[in-house]
Write a protein that holds these residues in place. Sequence first.
Motif, PDB file in Angstrom:
ATOM      1  N   LYS A   9       0.935  -1.004  -0.058  1.00 64.05           N
ATOM      2  CA  LYS A   9       0.015   0.129   0.014  1.00 64.05           C
ATOM      3  C   LYS A   9       0.917   1.131  -0.129  1.00 64.05           C
ATOM      4  N   SER A  10       0.505   1.978  -0.799  1.00 73.56           N
ATOM      5  CA  SER A  10       1.279   3.190  -0.988  1.00 73.56           C
ATOM      6  C   SER A  10       2.846   3.227  -0.822  1.00 73.56           C
ATOM      7  N   GLY A  11       3.260   2.166  -1.834  1.00 72.12           N
ATOM      8  CA  GLY A  11       4.559   1.952  -2.154  1.00 72.12           C
ATOM      9  C   GLY A  11       5.505   1.324  -0.942  1.00 72.12           C
ATOM     10  N   VAL A  12       4.670   0.709   0.225  1.00 70.92           N
ATOM     11  CA  VAL A  12       5.238   0.223   1.227  1.00 70.92           C
ATOM     12  C   VAL A  12       4.591  -1.195   1.145  1.00 70.92           C
ATOM     13  N   TYR A  13       5.780  -2.142   1.150  1.00 70.60           N
ATOM     14  CA  TYR A  13       5.319  -3.762   1.409  1.00 70.60           C
ATOM     15  C   TYR A  13       5.510  -4.138   2.804  1.00 70.60           C
ATOM     16  N   THR A  14       4.564  -4.890   3.016  1.00 71.29           N
ATOM     17  CA  THR A  14       4.478  -5.375   4.515  1.00 71.29           C
ATOM     18  C   THR A  14       4.088  -6.738   4.564  1.00 71.29           C
ATOM     19  N   LEU A  15       4.854  -7.412   5.865  1.00 67.29           N
ATOM     20  CA  LEU A  15       4.645  -8.692   6.123  1.00 67.29           C
ATOM     21  C   LEU A  15       4.417  -8.694   7.579  1.00 67.29           C
ATOM     22  N   LYS A  16       3.290  -9.465   7.996  1.00 69.07           N
ATOM     23  CA  LYS A  16       3.061  -9.711   9.508  1.00 69.07           C
ATOM     24  C   LYS A  16       2.555 -11.187   9.713  1.00 69.07           C
ATOM     25  N   THR A  17       3.450 -11.573  10.558  1.00 71.08           N
ATOM     26  CA  THR A  17       3.044 -12.873  10.996  1.00 71.08           C
ATOM     27  C   THR A  17       2.645 -13.091  12.637  1.00 71.08           C
ATOM     28  N   GLN A  18       1.777 -13.867  13.133  1.00 69.00           N
ATOM     29  CA  GLN A  18       1.494 -13.903  14.508  1.00 69.00           C
ATOM     30  C   GLN A  18       0.769 -15.512  14.690  1.00 69.00           C
ATOM     31  N   GLY A  19       1.345 -15.895  15.713  1.00 73.06           N
ATOM     32  CA  GLY A  19       0.849 -17.077  16.173  1.00 73.06           C
ATOM     33  C   GLY A  19       1.825 -18.307  16.162  1.00 73.06           C
ATOM     34  N   HIS A  20       1.232 -19.448  16.676  1.00 70.84           N
ATOM     35  CA  HIS A  20       2.201 -20.754  16.386  1.00 70.84           C
ATOM     36  C   HIS A  20       1.382 -21.769  15.646  1.00 70.84           C
ATOM     37  N   ALA A  21       1.971 -22.503  14.717  1.00 72.00           N
ATOM     38  CA  ALA A  21       1.379 -23.407  13.829  1.00 72.00           C
ATOM     39  C   ALA A  21       0.801 -24.607  14.642  1.00 72.00           C
ATOM     40  N   GLU A  22       1.241 -25.060  15.868  1.00 72.24           N
ATOM     41  CA  GLU A  22       0.738 -26.122  16.634  1.00 72.24           C
ATOM     42  C   GLU A  22       0.462 -27.409  16.047  1.00 72.24           C
ATOM     43  N   TYR A  23       1.470 -27.555  14.686  1.00 77.80           N
ATOM     44  CA  TYR A  23       1.490 -28.862  13.941  1.00 77.80           C
ATOM     45  C   TYR A  23       2.060 -29.886  14.954  1.00 77.80           C
ATOM     46  N   ALA A  24       3.309 -29.555  15.717  1.00 79.42           N
ATOM     47  CA  ALA A  24       3.805 -30.465  16.240  1.00 79.42           C
ATOM     48  C   ALA A  24       4.481 -29.785  17.527  1.00 79.42           C
ATOM     49  N   GLU A  25       5.119 -30.704  18.358  1.00 82.44           N
ATOM     50  CA  GLU A  25       5.582 -29.863  19.864  1.00 82.44           C
ATOM     51  C   GLU A  25       6.696 -28.719  19.323  1.00 82.44           C
ATOM     52  N   PRO A  26       7.103 -27.926  20.257  1.00 87.02           N
ATOM     53  CA  PRO A  26       8.105 -26.827  19.752  1.00 87.02           C
ATOM     54  C   PRO A  26       9.292 -27.553  19.490  1.00 87.02           C
ATOM     55  N   GLY A  27      10.076 -27.022  18.652  1.00 89.71           N
ATOM     56  CA  GLY A  27      11.346 -27.548  18.341  1.00 89.71           C
ATOM     57  C   GLY A  27      11.225 -28.703  17.130  1.00 89.71           C
ATOM     58  N   LYS A  28      10.110 -29.248  16.837  1.00 87.56           N
ATOM     59  CA  LYS A  28       9.818 -30.256  15.863  1.00 87.56           C
ATOM     60  C   LYS A  28       8.683 -29.889  15.075  1.00 87.56           C
ATOM     61  N   ASP A  29       8.342 -28.791  15.085  1.00 88.71           N
ATOM     62  CA  ASP A  29       7.155 -28.027  14.195  1.00 88.71           C
ATOM     63  C   ASP A  29       7.652 -27.780  12.821  1.00 88.71           C
ATOM     64  N   ILE A  30       7.339 -28.503  12.017  1.00 86.44           N
ATOM     65  CA  ILE A  30       7.692 -28.425  10.438  1.00 86.44           C
ATOM     66  C   ILE A  30       7.052 -27.192   9.716  1.00 86.44           C
ATOM     67  N   VAL A  31       5.959 -26.929  10.252  1.00 86.88           N
ATOM     68  CA  VAL A  31       5.141 -25.802   9.647  1.00 86.88           C
ATOM     69  C   VAL A  31       5.620 -24.469  10.155  1.00 86.88           C
ATOM     70  N   CYS A  32       6.028 -24.285  11.591  1.00 87.85           N
ATOM     71  CA  CYS A  32       6.568 -23.085  12.160  1.00 87.85           C
ATOM     72  C   CYS A  32       7.908 -22.891  11.361  1.00 87.85           C
TER      73      CYS A  32
END
Length: 109
Positions: A9-32
Amino acid sequence: MICIEMSQKSGVYTLKTQGHAEYAEPGKDIVCAAVSILVFTLIESIDERDLSERSVIEQESGKVLVSVKPKQSTEVKIRAVFEVIKNGFLLLEKNYKKNIIFLCVGVRE
């Protein structure tokens, strides 16, 4: 679930991410891990090539904000980088619908 929003928007590119995938336990989550590598690739691609006039990068646990104002001469390159990262997020969302929501506004080829 990870919520990902990409916009231009208006020449500015933005990416926001929030949350956790909860596909697997932390440290083993391939989606995260996949989301993380796409975000890191975006940040590195912008910084390494000195493509932005101004960039803001904020990171904390489960949350990232990347906001980029390209130099006039590099807008096409920034758009291309965002497009590739967008395709990665679209593939993840397609294959992990329970773990990712992706919203894209204004970023196009």
